[in-house]
Scaffold this motif. Structure first.
Motif, mmCIF file in Angstrom:
data_model
loop_
_atom_site.group_PDB
_atom_site.id
_atom_site.type_symbol
_atom_site.label_atom_id
_atom_site.label_comp_id
_atom_site.label_asym_id
_atom_site.label_seq_id
_atom_site.Cartn_x
_atom_site.Cartn_y
_atom_site.Cartn_z
ATOM 1 N N SER A 132 35.147 -18.978 54.659
ATOM 2 C CA SER A 132 36.312 -19.591 55.297
ATOM 3 C C SER A 132 37.516 -19.753 54.386
ATOM 4 N N TRP A 133 37.440 -19.282 53.149
ATOM 5 C CA TRP A 133 38.592 -19.358 52.259
ATOM 6 C C TRP A 133 39.044 -17.946 51.945
ATOM 7 N N ARG A 134 40.307 -17.638 52.331
ATOM 8 C CA ARG A 134 40.787 -16.272 52.212
ATOM 9 C C ARG A 134 42.290 -16.227 52.453
ATOM 10 N N GLY A 135 42.873 -15.019 52.383
ATOM 11 C CA GLY A 135 44.278 -14.821 52.697
ATOM 12 C C GLY A 135 44.472 -14.641 54.186
ATOM 13 N N PRO A 136 45.531 -13.902 54.572
ATOM 14 C CA PRO A 136 46.445 -13.105 53.760
ATOM 15 C C PRO A 136 47.403 -13.967 52.942
ATOM 16 N N ASP A 137 48.344 -13.321 52.272
ATOM 17 C CA ASP A 137 49.200 -14.036 51.332
ATOM 18 C C ASP A 137 49.859 -15.258 51.952
ATOM 19 N N GLU A 138 50.370 -15.126 53.176
ATOM 20 C CA GLU A 138 51.108 -16.231 53.780
ATOM 21 C C GLU A 138 50.214 -17.408 54.166
ATOM 22 N N ALA A 139 48.897 -17.194 54.220
ATOM 23 C CA ALA A 139 47.966 -18.264 54.576
ATOM 24 C C ALA A 139 47.116 -18.730 53.409
ATOM 25 N N ALA A 140 47.186 -18.043 52.257
ATOM 26 C CA ALA A 140 46.267 -18.310 51.149
ATOM 27 C C ALA A 140 46.365 -19.744 50.656
ATOM 28 N N ALA A 141 47.572 -20.264 50.503
ATOM 29 C CA ALA A 141 47.726 -21.616 49.959
ATOM 30 C C ALA A 141 47.114 -22.654 50.890
ATOM 31 N N MET A 159 57.026 -17.708 47.285
ATOM 32 C CA MET A 159 56.774 -17.622 45.847
ATOM 33 C C MET A 159 55.975 -16.367 45.510
ATOM 34 N N PRO A 160 55.997 -15.943 44.248
ATOM 35 C CA PRO A 160 55.226 -14.761 43.864
ATOM 36 C C PRO A 160 53.732 -14.964 44.089
ATOM 37 N N ARG A 161 52.993 -13.879 44.226
ATOM 38 C CA ARG A 161 51.542 -13.979 44.368
ATOM 39 C C ARG A 161 50.909 -14.734 43.204
ATOM 40 N N GLU A 162 51.450 -14.522 42.013
ATOM 41 C CA GLU A 162 50.898 -15.155 40.816
ATOM 42 C C GLU A 162 51.200 -16.647 40.761
ATOM 43 N N GLY A 163 52.040 -17.137 41.671
ATOM 44 C CA GLY A 163 52.457 -18.524 41.637
ATOM 45 C C GLY A 163 53.717 -18.694 40.815
ATOM 46 N N ARG A 164 54.336 -19.842 40.948
ATOM 47 C CA ARG A 164 55.546 -20.154 40.190
ATOM 48 C C ARG A 164 55.206 -21.256 39.188
ATOM 49 N N SER A 165 55.350 -20.954 37.909
ATOM 50 C CA SER A 165 54.994 -21.894 36.850
ATOM 51 C C SER A 165 56.226 -22.660 36.374
ATOM 52 N N GLY A 166 55.973 -23.857 35.888
ATOM 53 C CA GLY A 166 57.037 -24.678 35.333
ATOM 54 C C GLY A 166 56.448 -25.829 34.552
ATOM 55 N N ALA A 167 57.310 -26.737 34.121
ATOM 56 C CA ALA A 167 56.883 -27.905 33.355
ATOM 57 C C ALA A 167 57.312 -29.172 34.086
ATOM 58 N N LEU A 168 56.545 -30.231 33.902
ATOM 59 C CA LEU A 168 56.848 -31.533 34.489
ATOM 60 C C LEU A 168 56.789 -32.568 33.379
ATOM 61 N N SER A 169 57.890 -33.248 33.138
ATOM 62 C CA SER A 169 57.940 -34.267 32.090
ATOM 63 C C SER A 169 57.274 -35.546 32.559
ATOM 64 N N VAL A 170 56.582 -36.213 31.638
ATOM 65 C CA VAL A 170 55.931 -37.488 31.943
ATOM 66 C C VAL A 170 56.210 -38.455 30.800
#
Length: 450
Positions: free
Chosen positions: A285-294, A415-426
């Protein structure tokens, strides 16, 4: 088909958004991470069927091996015990394993320490034959006996099960383990059966396991059972064990969710009570396609939140038409790597060998999960609704963030398939983290703890 997280797949973003839409106006939420970790996490890839392997060009085969076990640090790969290798009693045809051995060789070249999990592949649909030509069973017909009978009223011919021989089944699996050893591959895990709950009962599984351990001694793989078609069958197996058989004959309690009957939570509780790790060895039950993967990651987290600690999907490789698989063998022989793979890679590489940590699930979020492996912690937040969630507060269960910044990776529709990376300050010595989660977005926070 649209069912709940415990059943078949959520059919795309719209199904999830409808379930979560009423929660989308929530502007803040609090997620509390438990102090104590729960089950250990183990991950695998599934190449039990290889319908598309030989359509790949040589460079695509190498790339598939690299991305599936070298770049994504799964512990094992599930491969087939193939009935075509022993179509008749006393006959062994090693050529039936040529394609599987080719795959395993590529995988081992990419990563020498990868482990293999042998599972008896259903014989129906094998060798290009229609699935209607053979009964649905994972053992050759000289082990699971069937006869053809004609229905007296309809005139239709159907296969009728007449018996199962656990001694022959155990010897068949032992020969497979020894054959693979001779080819240079140790089998670390072994299914006693692959679904077919009505054909192989717990008592017969116990007889198989006991004979396997006598035959193979210290070389016997860890035995997995019952790998049922659905949760109800797995629970029935555990009930039979608790009524006198005991559970000492197998090492890992497993199920599939090919069907949707029964309760995963109840099966997981039974397995934990018996002291067994809980695995889903065919997560459908866990699968794509890309638009549904998240958003479909809610299905994956449902398994983990219910107590499952070992996971592989079903058939990681598909053909070009199967855009919901991790990998696609394209018609030109190339390999396409899909978004669902990159989500899985992030999960595997940050939590494999670590532990799940329970989290609360507040209104406004479709799912949450957290993991700890040594000093590395990850928290996952899934917003399935149509509006962003502002200032979600994650309370870390008394843990302190080491450093002043976290890595974040997000997957959303644009967003790209690889995901969008960034930083979060704490803040320094933070014991909680605040972040925004965009609409229909999966967010992973990755950081070290003191």
């Amino acid at each position: 088909m649209e069912k709940t997280f415990g059943g078949w797949v959520l059919a795309g973003v719209s199904a999830v958004a409808a379930a979560a839409g009423a929660l989308a106006e929530q502007t803040s939420a609090v997620v509390t991470v438990a102090e104590q970790p729960a089950q250990k996490m183990t991950y695998g890839m599934d190449f039990e069927r290889l319908w598309s392997w030989d359509t790949l060009k040589p460079e695509a085969k190498k790339r598939l091996a690299d991305v599936s076990v070298k770049e994504c640090r799964v512990q094992y790969v599930r491969v087939a015990v193939r009935g075509l290798a022993e179509p008749e009693e006393g006959a062994f045809k090693p050529e039936a394993y040529a394609e599987i051995l080719d795959l395993m060789s590529h995988l081992k070249a990419a990563r020498p320490d990868i482990q293999f999990f042998g599972s008896p592949r259903p014989i129906s649909g094998e060798d290009g034959k229609s699935r209607r030509e053979l009964p649905y069973t994972c053992y050759p017909l000289w082990i699971t006996s069937h006869v053809k009978k004609v229905h007296p009223k309809t005139g239709q011919t159907k296969w009728v099960f007449t018996g199962f021989d656990p001694v022959k089944a155990a010897d068949y699996l032992a020969r497979y383990v020894r054959f693979m050893k001779d080819k240079g591959f140790a089998i670390a895990y072994l299914d006693l059966k692959n679904e077919i709950d009505r054909l192989i009962k717990a008592g017969q599984g116990k007889a198989m396991a006991e004979r396997l351990r006598r035959e193979l001694g210290a070389e016997c793989p860890l035995l997995i059972a019952p790998s049922s078609f659905e949760y109800s069958g797995a629970a029935d197996w555990m009930n039979a064990c608790s009524e006198g058989l005991g559970t000492g004959f197998f090492d890992i309690a497993s199920t599939h969710n090919t069907g949707s009957r029964g309760s995963l939570e109840n099966f997981a509780a039974q397995a934990r009570a018996a002291g067994k790790p809980v695995w889903n060895t065919e997560l459908h039950s866990w699968r794509g396609p890309d638009e549904a993967a998240a958003t479909n990651t809610a299905n994956l987290f449902y398994q983990i939140r219910s107590g499952v600690g070992g996971i592989n999907d079903w058939l990681s490789l598909g053909n070009e038409k199967k855009d919901f698989k991790m990998f696609r063998a394209m018609d030109d022989g190339s390999l396409e790597v899909m978004r669902v793979y990159y989500i899985y890679k992030q999960l595997v590489n940050t939590s494999g060998g670590g532990h799940y940590v329970p989290t609360t699930l507040p209104a406004g979020l479709l799912s949450t999960a957290a993991f700890v492996r040594g000093k590395l912690m990850t928290v996952w937040l899934l917003n399935g609704g149509g509006a962003p969630l502002k200032s979600v507060n994650v309370e870390l269960g008394g843990r302190t963030v080491a450093g002043a910044a976290l890595r974040k990776v997000a997957w959303g529709a644009d967003m790209p398939r690889e995901g969008r990376s960034g930083a979060l300050s704490v803040p320094a010595k933070a014991r909680s983290v605040r972040c925004d989660v965009d609409a229909r977005t999966l967010l992973c926070l990755e950081f070290e703890i003191e």
